[in-house]
Design an enzyme around this catalytic site. Structure first.
Site, PDB file in Angstrom:
ATOM      1  N   LYS A  51      -9.410  -5.711   2.776  1.00  9.00           N
ATOM      2  CA  LYS A  51     -10.291  -4.549   2.656  1.00  9.00           C
ATOM      3  C   LYS A  51     -11.172  -4.408   3.893  1.00  9.00           C
ATOM      4  CE  LYS A  51      -8.259  -3.873  -1.090  1.00  9.00           C
ATOM      5  NZ  LYS A  51      -7.228  -4.908  -0.875  1.00  9.00           N
ATOM      6  N   LEU A 182       1.972  -0.630   0.450  1.00  8.19           N
ATOM      7  CA  LEU A 182       1.451   0.670   0.876  1.00  8.19           C
ATOM      8  C   LEU A 182       0.100   0.540   1.563  1.00  8.19           C
ATOM      9  CD1 LEU A 182       2.473   3.050  -2.049  1.00  8.19           C
ATOM     10  CD2 LEU A 182       3.737   2.400   0.013  1.00  8.19           C
ATOM     11  N   HIS A 440     -25.018  15.648  -8.715  1.00  8.81           N
ATOM     12  CA  HIS A 440     -24.317  16.522  -7.769  1.00  8.81           C
ATOM     13  C   HIS A 440     -24.843  16.241  -6.365  1.00  8.81           C
ATOM     14  CE1 HIS A 440     -22.460  20.130  -6.079  1.00  8.81           C
ATOM     15  NE2 HIS A 440     -23.619  20.310  -5.431  1.00  8.81           N
TER      16      HIS A 440
END
Length: 458
Positions: A51, A182, A440
């Site tokens: 990662k 992948l 949001h």
């Protein structure tokens, strides 16, 4: 003369050290046996270094796209040696923290070497003999190397050796179109290598729904990765350019010439040299230790945790194995693997966050279903970030109004999926999540909207 302990833990991966901490904290004398490096796969050759390298690949990718954000960067170059050094430093620091923690653990004896059962409750490590009424297996797994035509005639890489490269491959051929393959394919393409993915099956990621699989293929091919599916008989042969990989696909050239080949075709548990038969511990046909719902093996007083038990192939499931065993033995609880809500992520970019059943699995249950999808191109946060590839998908039981599974393939998908995972873990109806008031602009704010769009399966 044998050394007697209250417990022996074989393997210092994700579950082992944490279990040692709980057991010693309860006043028990514990031996922790490790033949390689503290931290297991995750810290040394898995999550931590990969990662870190995914992050470097993302930085290169974003720099190349900078003009689209109104930012000028000039030419972008990747120094693979520096990328690898950064990843290995992060990994080494994590390993050092674990070693210091274990070294200061009162009641713990760390034993270096390979462990092997010589009898029930008895372990040999070199010249030492250890005995305990409770033994915990946390031995992990390794890359599979199945019998394939010509494989022994060529050099190949696995997920560990690929992390040590200092020069960029000219053409990396990835054999295996699943999760590990992948991630590395996209990573090395972004570093600048030519990349081809070869998959025996008809599509990538056979465990996922077809629309998710197809979208992932579109994402990878959009970055210049060649994908060859339907490779019925993969073979290998030496070539002046490196390795010739025979694919025999229905379309395209019958072979691919790669300077390097990554073999990413699954994992094998590290159980073949433990002498399990001497302790009456059963394994299945693939070598995984057979365990019950509480992770106990066929032998009294022996438990198996992590990758070696076949009940999960992730760091987080190994950690939960530790939690289950510790809670049952030390806290008087009755925790079971079957209570675990399965979730995982695929760390391509954008990532795939997954929880519960796929739509195909839900359909096979025969239950009446509700299903909804939304493309990430209709998610404000994705539009603002300029990362609109992917989709969100939720499937629910129409009768109980419980979410059965979900996939979020898109920016932030590995984090946003936890809102759904938590609802499933709490066994709460989807209507409760429908009335959440999310922040949001986020990806998570679209989850209630997708729930509103659930419709009966046609």
């Amino acid at each position: 003369m044998s050394e007697t302990f209250d417990a022996i833990i074989i393997g210092a991966g994700q579950a082992g050290p944490a279990l040692a901490g709980r057991l010693t904290g309860a006043g028990q004398r514990v031996a922790l046996v490790e033949r390689d490096r503290i931290g297991g796969t995750c810290v040394n050759t898995g999550c931590t270094p990969t990662k870190a390298m995914v992050a470097s690949a993302h930085a290169a990718h974003l720099a190349r796209r900078a003009a689209g954000y109104g930012v000028s960067t000039g030419a972008v170059a990747v120094d693979l040696a520096s990328v690898v050094r950064r990843a290995q430093t992060i990994s080494a620091n994590a390993r050092e923290r674990n070693e210091k923690w274990l070294g200061a653990m009162e009641g713990l004896t760390i034993v270096r070497g390979s462990a092997r059962f010589t009898a029930p409750g008895t372990i040999a490590v070199g010249e030492r003999t250890l005995t305990a009424p409770r033994i915990f297996l946390n031995v992990g797994g390794r890359p599979s190397r199945p019998s394939m035509p010509g494989l022994e005639q060529v050099e190949t890489l696995d997920n560990a050796s690929l992390l040590t490269l200092r020069e960029l491959p000219e053409h990396l051929v990835v054999v295996g179109g699943s999760y590990i393959g992948l991630e590395f394919a996209q990573m090395f393409r972004r570093f600048g290598a030519q990349v081809t993915v070869v998959e025996m099956g008809p599509r990538l990621l056979a465990r996922e729904d077809e629309d998710i699989s197809a979208e992932i293929r579109t994402i990878l091919e959009g970055e210049g990765i060649a994908v060859r599916t339907g490779a019925k008989c993969i073979s290998f042969a030496p070539h002046t350019g490196g390795v010739a990989v025979g694919v025999e696909c229905s379309e395209g050239e019958p072979q691919v010439i790669g300077s390097h080949v990554l073999l990413a075709v699954g994992r094998t548990p590290n159980t073949d040299d433990l002498g399990l038969e001497n302790a009456g511990i059963k394994v299945d046909e693939r070598g995984y230790v057979e365990v019950d719902d509480r992770l106990q093996t066929s032998a009294p007083g022996v438990w198996a945790l992590g990758d070696c038990n076949g009940r999960g192939a992730f760091t987080h499931t190994a950690w939960n194995d530790f939690e289950i065993v510790a809670a049952n033995l030390l806290d008087g609880e009755d925790r079971r693997v079957s209570l675990r809500v399965p979730g995982y992520a695929l760390y391509i970019d954008p990532p795939l966050g997954r929880v519960g059943m796929t739509f195909a699995q839900a359909r096979a249950s025969g239950k009446p279903l509700l299903v909804a999808t939304r493309p990430m191109s209709r998610v404000a946060r994705a539009i603002e970030k300029g990362e609109t590839q992917g989709l969100m998908k939720i499937v629910a039981d129409a009768a109980t109004r419980r979410i059965m599974g979900a996939a979020i393939l898109g920016t932030g998908g590995d984090e946003a999926i936890h809102g759904i995972l938590d609802m499933m873990n709490a066994d709460a109806p989807l209507d409760d999540l429908r009335w959440a008031v999310p922040i949001h602009p986020t990806v998570s704010e679209l989850i209630p909207t997708v729930l509103l769009e659930l419709k009966a399966e046609e």
